[in-house]
Design a protein around this motif. Sequence first.
Motif, short mmCIF file in Angstrom:
data_model
loop_
_atom_site.label_atom_id
_atom_site.label_comp_id
_atom_site.label_asym_id
_atom_site.label_seq_id
_atom_site.Cartn_x
_atom_site.Cartn_y
_atom_site.Cartn_z
N GLU A 124 0.83 -1.22 0.00
CA GLU A 124 0.00 0.00 0.00
C GLU A 124 0.86 1.26 0.00
OE1 GLU A 124 -2.54 -0.15 3.45
OE2 GLU A 124 -4.26 -0.75 2.24
N GLN A 125 2.01 1.19 0.66
CA GLN A 125 2.90 2.35 0.76
C GLN A 125 3.96 2.35 -0.34
OE1 GLN A 125 4.35 2.15 4.78
NE2 GLN A 125 2.38 2.74 5.65
N ASN A 126 3.79 1.47 -1.32
CA ASN A 126 4.68 1.35 -2.47
C ASN A 126 6.13 1.05 -2.05
OD1 ASN A 126 4.81 1.21 -5.25
ND2 ASN A 126 5.48 3.34 -5.47
N GLN A 127 6.28 0.25 -1.00
CA GLN A 127 7.59 -0.18 -0.53
C GLN A 127 7.80 -1.61 -1.03
OE1 GLN A 127 6.79 0.36 3.66
NE2 GLN A 127 7.84 2.33 3.69
N LYS A 128 8.25 -1.71 -2.27
CA LYS A 128 8.33 -3.02 -2.94
C LYS A 128 9.33 -3.97 -2.28
CE LYS A 128 5.26 -1.93 -5.93
NZ LYS A 128 3.91 -2.36 -5.69
N THR A 129 10.48 -3.46 -1.85
CA THR A 129 11.48 -4.33 -1.23
C THR A 129 10.93 -4.95 0.05
OG1 THR A 129 13.25 -2.97 -2.14
CG2 THR A 129 13.84 -4.43 -0.32
N GLU A 130 10.32 -4.11 0.90
CA GLU A 130 9.74 -4.62 2.14
C GLU A 130 8.61 -5.60 1.86
OE1 GLU A 130 10.42 -1.47 1.57
OE2 GLU A 130 11.53 -0.66 3.26
N MET A 131 7.82 -5.32 0.82
CA MET A 131 6.73 -6.21 0.46
C MET A 131 7.27 -7.60 0.09
SD MET A 131 4.08 -6.13 -2.73
CE MET A 131 5.38 -6.66 -3.80
N ILE A 132 8.34 -7.64 -0.67
CA ILE A 132 8.94 -8.91 -1.08
C ILE A 132 9.52 -9.64 0.14
CG2 ILE A 132 10.84 -9.94 -2.40
CD1 ILE A 132 10.25 -7.72 -4.53
N ILE A 133 10.19 -8.91 1.03
CA ILE A 133 10.77 -9.53 2.22
C ILE A 133 9.68 -10.13 3.09
CG2 ILE A 133 11.96 -9.04 4.41
CD1 ILE A 133 13.63 -6.96 2.79
N TYR A 134 8.64 -9.35 3.38
CA TYR A 134 7.56 -9.85 4.24
C TYR A 134 6.80 -10.98 3.56
CZ TYR A 134 8.48 -5.84 7.25
OH TYR A 134 9.07 -4.93 8.09
N GLY A 135 6.61 -10.90 2.26
CA GLY A 135 5.95 -11.99 1.53
C GLY A 135 6.78 -13.27 1.59
N GLY A 136 8.09 -13.13 1.45
CA GLY A 136 8.98 -14.28 1.55
C GLY A 136 8.97 -14.90 2.94
N LEU A 137 8.92 -14.04 3.96
CA LEU A 137 8.85 -14.55 5.34
C LEU A 137 7.52 -15.24 5.60
CD1 LEU A 137 10.60 -11.61 7.23
CD2 LEU A 137 11.46 -13.95 6.95
N ALA A 138 6.44 -14.71 5.02
CA ALA A 138 5.14 -15.37 5.16
C ALA A 138 5.21 -16.78 4.56
CB ALA A 138 4.04 -14.55 4.49
N LEU A 139 5.86 -16.91 3.41
CA LEU A 139 6.00 -18.23 2.78
C LEU A 139 6.91 -19.14 3.60
CD1 LEU A 139 6.32 -17.27 -0.99
CD2 LEU A 139 4.37 -18.34 0.16
N LEU A 140 7.98 -18.58 4.17
CA LEU A 140 8.91 -19.39 4.96
C LEU A 140 8.24 -19.96 6.20
CD1 LEU A 140 11.82 -20.39 5.56
CD2 LEU A 140 12.18 -18.21 6.75
N PHE A 141 7.42 -19.15 6.86
CA PHE A 141 6.82 -19.57 8.13
C PHE A 141 5.45 -20.24 7.97
CE2 PHE A 141 9.95 -16.62 9.77
CZ PHE A 141 10.37 -17.25 10.93
N GLN A 142 4.88 -20.24 6.77
CA GLN A 142 3.53 -20.80 6.60
C GLN A 142 3.48 -22.24 7.09
OE1 GLN A 142 2.77 -23.35 4.25
NE2 GLN A 142 4.88 -23.44 3.57
N PRO A 143 2.37 -22.63 7.71
CA PRO A 143 2.30 -23.95 8.36
C PRO A 143 1.81 -25.09 7.47
CG PRO A 143 0.38 -22.65 8.96
CD PRO A 143 1.24 -21.77 8.08
N PHE A 144 1.48 -24.83 6.23
CA PHE A 144 0.83 -25.85 5.40
C PHE A 144 1.82 -26.77 4.70
CE2 PHE A 144 -1.86 -22.01 5.51
CZ PHE A 144 -2.85 -22.52 6.33
#
Length: 103
Positions: free
Chosen positions: A49-69
């Motif tokens: 939303e804040q157009n912070q693409k690098t942070e978006m990619i980092i947090y998205g990657g962390l969401a994938l790393l920690f996902q429980p499925f």
Amino acid sequence: MKLNLPATIKVVLSALLFLCLLDMPYGYYQFVRFIALIGFGILAYKANEQNQKTEMIIYGGLALLFQPFFKIALGREMWNIVDVIVGIGLIGSLIINRTKSQR
């Protein structure tokens, strides 16, 4: 005082990740993975939303790393290292953001 959702999420996630260093029941680690997926997903959305693409990619990657499925088997020692690095990174991002906002 207005609630800063991303800062709150970062504090909660870092606390949960540091608690993973203790000998906790397996259910706690599952809980952390689920909460981390949601928390990092929200942080990625807010960064986008804040157009912070690098942070978006980092947090998205962390969401994938920690996902429980589809669990990523790193072993306890490696997960402890990941937990500490991510926890320190979250706290560091809070400090950096606070310093930027005070300028």
